[in-house]
Scaffold this active site. Structure first.
Site, PDB file in Angstrom:
ATOM      1  CG  LEU A   1      22.109   1.855   5.470  1.00 30.92           C
ATOM      2  CD1 LEU A   1      23.471   1.673   6.123  1.00 30.92           C
ATOM      3  CD2 LEU A   1      21.368   3.009   6.124  1.00 30.92           C
ATOM      4  CE1 TYR A   2      24.235  -0.593   0.007  1.00 28.25           C
ATOM      5  CE2 TYR A   2      23.242  -2.255  -1.398  1.00 28.25           C
ATOM      6  CZ  TYR A   2      24.256  -1.853  -0.562  1.00 28.25           C
ATOM      7  OH  TYR A   2      25.291  -2.717  -0.297  1.00 28.25           O
ATOM      8  N   GLY A   3      19.645   4.144  -0.605  1.00 26.62           N
ATOM      9  CA  GLY A   3      18.788   5.161  -1.207  1.00 26.62           C
ATOM     10  C   GLY A   3      17.468   4.605  -1.699  1.00 26.62           C
TER      11      GLY A   3
END
Length: 318
Positions: free
Chosen positions: A63-65
């Site tokens: 979920l950290y791009g």
């Protein structure tokens, strides 16, 4: 750079872990868009400088791009030199429900495959549940899915990311998780009550929120009016900083590093200056007994208010 054993995993990690969220997406005080972030090439150079400075532990998440993809490019030619921890996609759907059976297994395995592809590797050292609440920790299917992935060689160890002390204690009590990532810092010291139990069970502790998204740095000034009491409390650390620390962030890092149960502490790093500052802090002496006692006494009196995700949603950290 000193290294510590990560619980009973057999993995040795640097005391300082590189928090990878800031290189993947806008995050933290004053970071509003990609224009405030490093370019991909700059991020790769920063990751290389970290490894050359003795940091071997890098934390990221699905979920950290772009974080995983950037680390994949940075470490594809030096994979054996680094320990990579990543986190699964969130398991609950938009209604807060958990899938089960084949759907749950598919979600976890697909998330791991996406991570492996982005990281350009065939294994991760630590595969963690992201935001493991009590319901997730009580689920019987999830540990078996993770155990199967470890048996297949796709992951070396398993972990969970928790928020509350109750979640941390539950994760330890289950006896199935190798590593717990949890929030702990000068202001919010509640999780310390679980440290001894984790050490007894051989569970590695990785601490995040060491600097509270930058509040425990020079950025902790002129905060949103809703955080006026927090800002006033931050000033109470000034006298302690003046006893021999260059700044509040150094005190914050050394405070966490002083706890022997902590295997590694995560610091979000998105500038070379922050890397150098973090290295100087973690490589310094741990707090003596008197300073540690004073720091413990300065914990924020209402830690339940220290809810950074809520502050972010309210726009108080912009």
């Amino acid at each position: 750079m000193r290294k510590r054993e990560l619980g009973k995993t057999g993995i040795a990690v640097s005391e300082l872990a590189f928090g990878g969220v800031e290189i993947g997406l806008p995050y933290g005080i004053g970071v509003k868009s990609a224009a405030d972030m490093l370019s991909e090439d700059e991020s790769i150079r920063l990751l290389h400088e970290a490894t050359e400075s003795g940091v071997n532990f890098f934390d990221t998440a699905r979920l950290y791009g772009a974080s995983e993809a950037i680390m994949g490019k940075a470490f594809r030619d030096r994979r054996e030199q680094v320990v990579i921890g990543t986190k699964c996609r969130q398991l609950r759907d938009g209604n807060g429900e958990l899938p089960n059976g084949s759907d749950l297994k598919k979600l976890i395995k697909t998330s791991l495959l996406e991570s492996l592809t982005a990281l350009q590797t065939d294994y991760v050292d630590i595969f963690m549940l992201h935001q493991a609440d009590l319901g997730i920790l009580e689920n019987d299917e999830i540990p078996q899915i993770f155990a199967d992935l470890r048996a297949e060689g796709a992951i070396r160890s398993t972990g969970v990311s928790t928020y509350t002390v109750e979640e941390t204690q539950k994760a330890i009590e289950t006896g199935v998780w190798d590593v717990i990532q949890l929030p702990f810092n000068l202001m919010d010291q509640r999780q310390a009550q679980a440290f001894a139990q984790a050490a007894e069970k051989g569970v590695g502790i990785v601490v995040r929120s060491v600097l509270m998204k930058g509040l425990l740095t020079s950025k902790g000034h002129q905060l949103h009016p809703a955080l006026a009491d927090v800002e006033n409390h931050l000033r109470r650390f000034d006298d302690l900083v003046a006893t021999g620390f260059p700044d509040l962030s150094t005190l914050a890092v050394r405070f966490v590093a002083t706890f022997p149960e902590v295997s590694s502490l995560l610091v979000g790093i998105d500038k070379p200056a922050y890397l150098h500052q973090s290295l100087a802090a973690v490589n310094g002496a741990h707090l003596d007994a008197e300073t540690l006692a004073r720091a413990k006494d300065l914990a924020y009196p209402d830690p339940t208010f220290l809810n950074l995700p809520h502050w972010d949603r309210m726009g108080w950290l912009n």
